[in-house]
Enzyme design. Structure first.
Site, mmCIF file in Angstrom:
data_model
loop_
_atom_site.group_PDB
_atom_site.id
_atom_site.type_symbol
_atom_site.label_atom_id
_atom_site.label_comp_id
_atom_site.label_asym_id
_atom_site.label_seq_id
_atom_site.Cartn_x
_atom_site.Cartn_y
_atom_site.Cartn_z
ATOM 1 N N THR A 94 0.354 -3.630 8.435
ATOM 2 C CA THR A 94 -0.422 -2.441 8.106
ATOM 3 C C THR A 94 -1.265 -1.946 9.275
ATOM 4 O OG1 THR A 94 -1.753 -1.460 6.321
ATOM 5 C CG2 THR A 94 -2.490 -3.593 7.204
ATOM 6 N N GLU A 102 -1.895 7.221 9.518
ATOM 7 C CA GLU A 102 -0.939 7.183 8.402
ATOM 8 C C GLU A 102 0.097 8.310 8.449
ATOM 9 O OE1 GLU A 102 -4.282 4.710 7.663
ATOM 10 O OE2 GLU A 102 -4.287 6.894 7.954
ATOM 11 N N GLU A 124 -9.697 -7.625 7.892
ATOM 12 C CA GLU A 124 -9.614 -6.935 9.185
ATOM 13 C C GLU A 124 -9.220 -7.900 10.299
ATOM 14 O OE1 GLU A 124 -9.595 -3.842 9.490
ATOM 15 O OE2 GLU A 124 -10.750 -2.975 7.849
ATOM 16 N N ASP A 134 -4.435 0.830 -1.157
ATOM 17 C CA ASP A 134 -3.261 1.239 -0.394
ATOM 18 C C ASP A 134 -2.328 0.114 0.042
ATOM 19 O OD1 ASP A 134 -5.287 0.353 1.289
ATOM 20 O OD2 ASP A 134 -5.186 2.049 2.665
ATOM 21 N N ARG A 191 -5.687 -7.041 12.184
ATOM 22 C CA ARG A 191 -5.878 -6.561 13.547
ATOM 23 C C ARG A 191 -5.715 -7.674 14.577
ATOM 24 N NH1 ARG A 191 -10.515 -1.822 13.696
ATOM 25 N NH2 ARG A 191 -10.598 -1.330 11.473
#
Length: 508
Positions: free
Chosen positions: A480, A392, A59, A217, A63
């Site tokens: 992502t 998404e 993360e 994913d 991010r």
């Protein structure tokens, strides 16, 4: 991150997550005053990587590191505010890569100790670090070598700022090592489809599901995006194409009576008698966009089986027939069918917003329909009915609109946006997660994830812009977390100018 109902916030990883994650969104939308507020706050030394708690490396990478690197490129970062801060963050995270197995999943900034959150890692976290760390490595080399990241000349080291030497030149080596271990593991599996749970120590696959939803994913997402980010080296696309061939052969199915095409989950090992679980996370709705990106930018995916010799033409045609797809279908045709399913996950719900997970009525797959409500062939279990303002679907709408120019994708995006405005917006500021999309009256949760600003709103904005200079997809790749990073090894300004000329030429 924001708690909009109580008008407070909560500390996630101690890195001002919402502000850093939203930096490039502020720039893209022309919110210059807000951007400068965050920039000045960072420049004045208010962002510290010192919290005495475990913070998730994945993360933090997607991010915070991704957000800082995107802001560095988009703002031109004349005084290195964002590059310096990204370097400080990387230095604080490097102990997580100090080992021979997968990286430690968590890092304690105060003690500089890495830990595993549990005995097993997941391929999504381990395989989704490389873009951000290589973007940093490339920029640091460019800064050190006066614009040429491949130069062997050190120059006058004494004139360089001291923060440049706080990380090694090959700062991305840990992320590359982890990714290479996964790729090596993938070579032992049909089509490179690895069970989503892997042992943290030995990097061996554990019993589990093969899936492209949660825990799987973004590993598959970065199989394509790493190749694109690396400026499409010959052969680098093979791993992605193999994986998509495996998805086509084993994970796609259609709901009963010619209904919706969906992507299920399957227990390892895969085979001709494999039974799918007929469930599809909202997270899987990134896949239509990914497939279209491969076609539009990579110029790959015209046919199924391009990278899989065992898939002869007869096998492909048999599979297309079983899925009720036209005989000439490639990646884009499947992308558009899956996009239809993701849109239906919104349009069929009482609130007009998608659940976290959908299930499907399918004769050739397992369906656990207890406590589920069905809307045609698409169902929702009450425990999976929440909506987290996820990006998404709107991400894929943006990418499919770029690939096809079809107005239906903008129309769907507008419907979704108006439903969030009607049901999730909080009068005193912010947007809140929704407990159930099955209710006609929304019950809100006191949380707004940082990805709502970083991803969801950004992709909606990009879906509706007609300016060809706004992130041509042959010049940038979105990580992502929707942070745009320039393709390595190109002059991004020349690339954008060339893309604009091409768009103008096509329209004249």
């Amino acid at each position: 991150e924001l708690s909009p109902l109580s008008k407070t916030g909560f500390n996630t990883f101690g890195v001002a997550l919402t502000a850093i994650d939203a930096l490039d969104t502020l720039l893209i939308m022309g919110l210059d005053a807000e951007f400068e507020t965050v920039r000045d706050w960072v420049k004045n030394g208010n962002l510290h990587f010192s919290s005495n708690s475990d913070s998730n490396v994945f993360e933090l990478t997607i991010r915070a590191l991704g957000g800082l690197m995107s802001a560095h490129h988009l703002s031109h970062d004349i005084d290195d505010v964002f590059l310096k801060t990204a370097t400080q963050l990387a230095a604080a995270m490097l102990p997580a890569f100090d080992r021979k197995g997968l990286h430690f999943t968590s890092i304690n900034f105060a003690t500089q100790q890495g830990t595993y959150q549990n005995a097993n890692g997941c391929i999504a976290e381990a395989g989704t670090l490389i873009l951000e760390w290589e973007a940093l490595e490339h920029s640091l080399k460019a800064r050190r070598y006066a614009g040429d990241p491949h130069s062997a000349a050190q120059g006058d080291e004494s004139r360089l700022p001291s923060w440049l030497s706080t990380v090694p030149l090959d700062v991305a080596s840990g992320a590359r090592f982890t990714l290479n271990r996964l790729h090596t593991l993938g070579e032992a599996y049909d089509y490179g489809l690895i069970p989503s749970a892997v042992s943290s120590e030995g990097v061996t696959a554990k019993h589990g599901l093969v899936k492209l939803g949660a825990t799987g994913d973004s590993y598959y997402e970065y199989l394509l995006k790493h190749w694109v980010h690396s400026n499409r080296p010959p052969g680098g696309e093979v791993g992605y194409l193999r994986a998509m061939d495996g998805v086509f052969m084993h994970l796609l199915s259609r709901a009963e009576s010619g209904g919706l095409l969906f992507l299920g989950e399957a227990s390892h090992p895969l085979g001709p008698d494999t039974r799918l679980d007929a469930k599809m996370d909202h997270l899987v709705c990134y896949l239509p966009g990914l497939l279209s990106l491969g076609v539009a930018v990579g110029k790959i995916g015209t046919l199924w089986g391009e990278a899989s010799p065992a898939m002869n033409r007869d096998a492909v045609q048999e599979r297309l027939l079983a899925l009720e797809l036209p005989s000439n279908s490639g990646h884009l045709a499947v992308a558009e069918e899956l996009m239809t399913t993701c849109i239906a996950m919104y349009d069929r719900m009482p609130l007009g917003l998608a659940p976290e997970i959908a299930i499907f009525a399918a004769a050739n797959a397992r369906v656990n329909s207890s406590s589920a409500t069905f809307f045609g062939d698409l169902g929702v279990k009450h425990s999976d009915a929440h909506n987290l303002l996820r990006p998404e679907t709107v991400e894929s709408l943006f990418l499919l609109y770029r690939a096809t120019g079809k107005q239906i994708y903008r129309d769907a995006g507008w419907r979704i946006w108006t439903k969030w405005e009607a049901h999730a917006r909080v009068a005193t500021g912010g947007y809140a997660d929704i407990n159930s999309v099955l209710s006609n009256e929304p019950d809100l949760r006191d949380k707004q994830e940082s990805f709502f600003l970083a991803e969801t709103l950004k992709y909606l904005f990009l879906l509706f812009t007609d300016d060809p200079s706004v992130f041509p997809l042959d010049c940038y790749v979105f990580n992502t977390e929707a942070h745009p990073l320039p393709i390595l090894g190109i002059d991004v300004r020349d690339c954008v100018a060339n893309s604009m000329r091409a768009v103008v030429g096509e329209s004249s």
